[in-house]
Motif scaffolding. Structure first.
Motif, PDB file in Angstrom:
ATOM      1  N   PHE A   1       0.845  -1.191   0.000  1.00  0.00           N
ATOM      2  CA  PHE A   1       0.000   0.000   0.000  1.00  0.00           C
ATOM      3  C   PHE A   1       0.883   1.245   0.000  1.00  0.00           C
ATOM      4  CE2 PHE A   1      -1.843   3.351   2.757  1.00  0.00           C
ATOM      5  CZ  PHE A   1      -2.890   3.743   1.945  1.00  0.00           C
ATOM      6  N   TYR A   2       1.955   1.201   0.782  1.00  0.00           N
ATOM      7  CA  TYR A   2       2.816   2.359   0.988  1.00  0.00           C
ATOM      8  C   TYR A   2       3.688   2.691  -0.212  1.00  0.00           C
ATOM      9  CZ  TYR A   2       2.967   5.049   5.256  1.00  0.00           C
ATOM     10  OH  TYR A   2       2.720   5.996   6.195  1.00  0.00           O
ATOM     11  N   ASP A   3       3.830   1.750  -1.131  1.00  0.00           N
ATOM     12  CA  ASP A   3       4.772   1.957  -2.232  1.00  0.00           C
ATOM     13  C   ASP A   3       4.056   1.902  -3.578  1.00  0.00           C
ATOM     14  OD1 ASP A   3       6.749   2.004  -4.088  1.00  0.00           O
ATOM     15  OD2 ASP A   3       7.958   0.413  -3.170  1.00  0.00           O
ATOM     16  N   PRO A   4       3.761   3.078  -4.161  1.00  0.00           N
ATOM     17  CA  PRO A   4       3.039   3.087  -5.442  1.00  0.00           C
ATOM     18  C   PRO A   4       3.840   2.442  -6.567  1.00  0.00           C
ATOM     19  CG  PRO A   4       3.021   5.267  -4.437  1.00  0.00           C
ATOM     20  CD  PRO A   4       3.995   4.432  -3.660  1.00  0.00           C
ATOM     21  N   GLY A   5       5.102   2.070  -6.308  1.00  0.00           N
ATOM     22  CA  GLY A   5       5.864   1.297  -7.276  1.00  0.00           C
ATOM     23  C   GLY A   5       5.190  -0.037  -7.575  1.00  0.00           C
ATOM     24  N   PHE A   6       4.413  -0.531  -6.616  1.00  0.00           N
ATOM     25  CA  PHE A   6       3.633  -1.737  -6.860  1.00  0.00           C
ATOM     26  C   PHE A   6       2.281  -1.322  -7.410  1.00  0.00           C
ATOM     27  CE2 PHE A   6       6.643  -3.032  -3.648  1.00  0.00           C
ATOM     28  CZ  PHE A   6       7.072  -4.266  -4.131  1.00  0.00           C
ATOM     29  N   GLN A   7       2.000  -1.804  -8.591  1.00  0.00           N
ATOM     30  CA  GLN A   7       0.734  -1.409  -9.205  1.00  0.00           C
ATOM     31  C   GLN A   7      -0.450  -2.009  -8.434  1.00  0.00           C
ATOM     32  OE1 GLN A   7      -1.376  -3.403 -11.678  1.00  0.00           O
ATOM     33  NE2 GLN A   7      -2.687  -1.616 -11.958  1.00  0.00           N
ATOM     34  N   MET A   8      -0.263  -3.265  -7.969  1.00  0.00           N
ATOM     35  CA  MET A   8      -1.375  -3.965  -7.318  1.00  0.00           C
ATOM     36  C   MET A   8      -1.582  -3.497  -5.891  1.00  0.00           C
ATOM     37  SD  MET A   8      -0.754  -7.846  -8.613  1.00  0.00           S
ATOM     38  CE  MET A   8      -1.756  -8.836  -7.543  1.00  0.00           C
ATOM     39  N   CYS A   9      -2.718  -2.948  -5.614  1.00  0.00           N
ATOM     40  CA  CYS A   9      -3.179  -2.693  -4.244  1.00  0.00           C
ATOM     41  C   CYS A   9      -4.619  -2.221  -4.349  1.00  0.00           C
ATOM     42  CB  CYS A   9      -2.339  -1.641  -3.511  1.00  0.00           C
ATOM     43  SG  CYS A   9      -3.079  -1.218  -1.908  1.00  0.00           S
ATOM     44  N   ASN A  10      -5.515  -3.027  -3.819  1.00  0.00           N
ATOM     45  CA  ASN A  10      -6.939  -2.683  -3.926  1.00  0.00           C
ATOM     46  C   ASN A  10      -7.340  -1.469  -3.101  1.00  0.00           C
ATOM     47  OD1 ASN A  10      -7.794  -4.616  -5.806  1.00  0.00           O
ATOM     48  ND2 ASN A  10      -7.827  -6.207  -4.215  1.00  0.00           N
ATOM     49  N   LYS A  11      -6.483  -1.061  -2.182  1.00  0.00           N
ATOM     50  CA  LYS A  11      -6.786   0.153  -1.435  1.00  0.00           C
ATOM     51  C   LYS A  11      -6.423   1.395  -2.255  1.00  0.00           C
ATOM     52  CE  LYS A  11      -6.245  -1.316   3.372  1.00  0.00           C
ATOM     53  NZ  LYS A  11      -7.606  -0.998   3.808  1.00  0.00           N
TER      54      LYS A  11
END
Ligand code: FAD
Ligand code: FES
Ligand code: FES
Lengths: 175, 326
Positions: B121-131
């Protein structure tokens, strides 16, 4: 203060180290960047810039906070004290204890450690408790455990911790 | 940080009106919101600074309760004489969180609404996060999830709520008082945060523009027998792997009422109601603590890396019960 259009400069006054300082700044500027980049006060350091190290510790209206996690805009009219403001007396005794006890190596965390030490002494005299205080009612003794917990918001990358505890213990003993 | 406008709210009504506009967010202590804005996780178009609204008081309520203003700082709340003497569980939980510098800035309302510390959640580098990005999936489900939830998670989100304070508030049956243009209402702390379900980006019952005005605590019968135990990767300045709030109302040697709440194990503070019931009526010096601790983790579901937290939670509950016993 009135509303601004998106990221227009805001006018505000910070009472920094006893003097009114007028600023025109973008609302995105943190208190730390205002102090360092706009007012030339480089005593507060930028370690992590995310509230995780304590190098940027300053006093706002007499209380220690991380200046990197608060916007300057939110402090119009507030009293800000940086390490540059410590009286010769305070600075001498805390600094002397840090030197005497070898409480640093690179020194990058030290101004934050010193501001926290000053705040810790005030908090102790106000009777503030900590997570390791055995009983929440009655007087609190500044044991080494208390010092470690109360200084835990200031990380030292060089690991000078035992000597920082010794320095704080020494200053607390004097005051 | 993306550009935004900054407004200091003149009063509560102005805050509510401005806060209800699309893209607006309230700013209290800023210790969570500014951090998330720096990381690009939050990008409000307008910040409504509520930090100077007159909502920082802590005052006695009729029938022995206490009202804590939403803008009371975490340090002032922990150190308030009424909280220290009558709600020591809350003082302990607050003092276990963050650091003196953060507690001096953080407010009660902000603490309740702080967001998960899930790394994805904290790292927008990861595309996947449903929040962050509803519908994109949950990277933690198959990723690094040793900090993640044991209870109440879904296939869409396994994040936990990171607050220490809320665990104590949930054990103490606190009420969260809210204000919007439609008027005031109160929501029990227990119901305030939602489970993730298939909408993990909707985290609480708060509606846009609604302001938390206070947290109300009922009269406390848990002064003598309570404990807050936090287990973490280092001794201080770290979020809980597991935390436990215990409150026992002991009358003439018998447990009249028991409260057991856990932190770091679910999308919200997690009450162990079944375990609480096992203790009611038992003598406090010979209560079935081990059974209760076992019951507290019944129904826990481990992910790939967090199975150790089940046993950790059980033991933490047992140890906290023993601390509260004495
Ligand atoms: C390094 C670090 C370590 C930490 N460790 C811990 C820990 O161990 N335990 C723990 O519990 N916490 C911990 N915290 C989190 C900390 O407790 C929160 O950041 C803090 O409580 C948030 O309060 P705030 O007033 O600063 O909120 P803000 O950042 O100002 O706001 C947070 C959110 O709440 C909303 N909001 C605030 N007030 C209101 C209101 N009255 N009504 C409606 N909406 C509102 C804001 O719009 C925003 O969305 C840590 C934080 C950091 C940075
Ligand atoms: S620079 Fe502010 S806490 Fe690290
Ligand atoms: S002396 Fe180097 S970080 Fe503390």
């Amino acid at each position: 203060m009135t509303e601004t259009a998106t990221s227009d400069a805001l006018a505000l006054v910070l009472k920094v180290n006893g003097a009114d300082r007028e600023l025109q700044i973008d609302p995105r500027v943190t208190l730390l960047d205002a102090l360092r980049d706009h007012l030339g006060l480089t005593g507060a350091k930028k370690g992590c810039d995310r509230g995780q190290c304590g190098a940027c510790t300053v006093l706002v209206n007499g209380r220690r906070v991380y200046s990197c996690l608060t916007l300057a805009a939110a402090h119009d009219g507030d009293r800000i004290a940086t390490i540059e403001s410590l009286s010769a007396q305070e600075l001498r005794s805390v600094q002397a204890a840090f030197v005497e006890h070898d409480a640093f190596q690179c020194g990058y965390c030290t101004s934050g450690q010193i501001m926290s030490t000053v705040a810790l002494l005030d908090e102790m005299s106000a009777g503030a408790a900590s997570a390791v205080t055995p009983r929440l009612t009655g007087p609190i003794e500044l044991t080494d455990d208390e010092i470690r917990e109360r200084m835990s918001g200031n990380v030292c990358r060089c690991g000078a911790y035992p000597n920082i505890v010794a320095a704080v213990r020494a200053v607390a003993g004097e005051s | 940080m993306l550009p935004f406008s900054y407004t200091r709210a003149a009063d509560g009504d102005a805050a509510i009106a401005a806060g209800a506009l699309p893209g607006a967010k309230f700013l209290a202590g800023g210790t969570n919101l500014v951090d998330l804005m720096k990381g690009g996780v939050e990008a409000p178009q307008a910040l409504i600074d509520i930090s100077r609204l007159p909502l920082a008081g802590i005052s006695a309520l009729q029938q022995g309760g206490v009202r804590i203003g939403a803008l009371a700082r975490n340090s002032d709340t922990a150190d308030h004489p009424v909280i220290r003497s009558r709600y020591p569980l809350l003082s302990r939980a607050l003092l276990s969180g963050a650091t003196p510098q953060l507690r001096n800035a953080a407010t009660v309302g902000g603490n309740i609404l702080q967001r998960t510390r899930c790394h994805y959640f904290y790292d927008p580098g990861f595309q996947m996060c449903n929040k962050r990005n509803p519908g994109s999936g949950c990277a933690a489900l198959e990723g690094h999830n040793r900090m993640h939830a044991l209870f109440g998670a879904s296939a869409h989100c396994v994040a936990t709520h990171p607050s220490d304070m809320c665990v104590a508030l949930s054990a103490l049956d606190a009420l969260v008082r809210l204000r919007s243009a439609a008027g005031e209402r109160a929501v029990a702390m227990l119901d305030f945060h939602r489970l993730p379900g298939d909408e993990p980006h909707i985290e609480t019952r708060l509606v846009p523009g609604e302001l938390i005005v206070s947290v109300d605590l009922p009269a406390s019968s848990f002064v003598k027998h309570c404990a807050y135990l936090k287990v973490r990767d280092r001794a201080s300045f770290a979020f809980a792997l597991v935390s436990v709030a215990i409150a026992l109302d002991v009358r003439e040697g018998l447990i009249h009422e028991a409260r057991i709440a856990m932190g770091g194990v679910a999308h919200k503070p997690w009450r162990a109601f079944g375990a609480e019931q096992l203790l009611v009526g038992a003598p406090v010096d010979a209560a079935p603590f081990a059974e209760a601790a076992g019951a507290a983790v019944e129904g826990a579901r481990a992910l790939k890396h967090n199975a150790f937290k089940i046993d950790l939670a059980r033991r933490a509950v047992l140890r906290a019960l023993r601390i509260a016993q004495s």
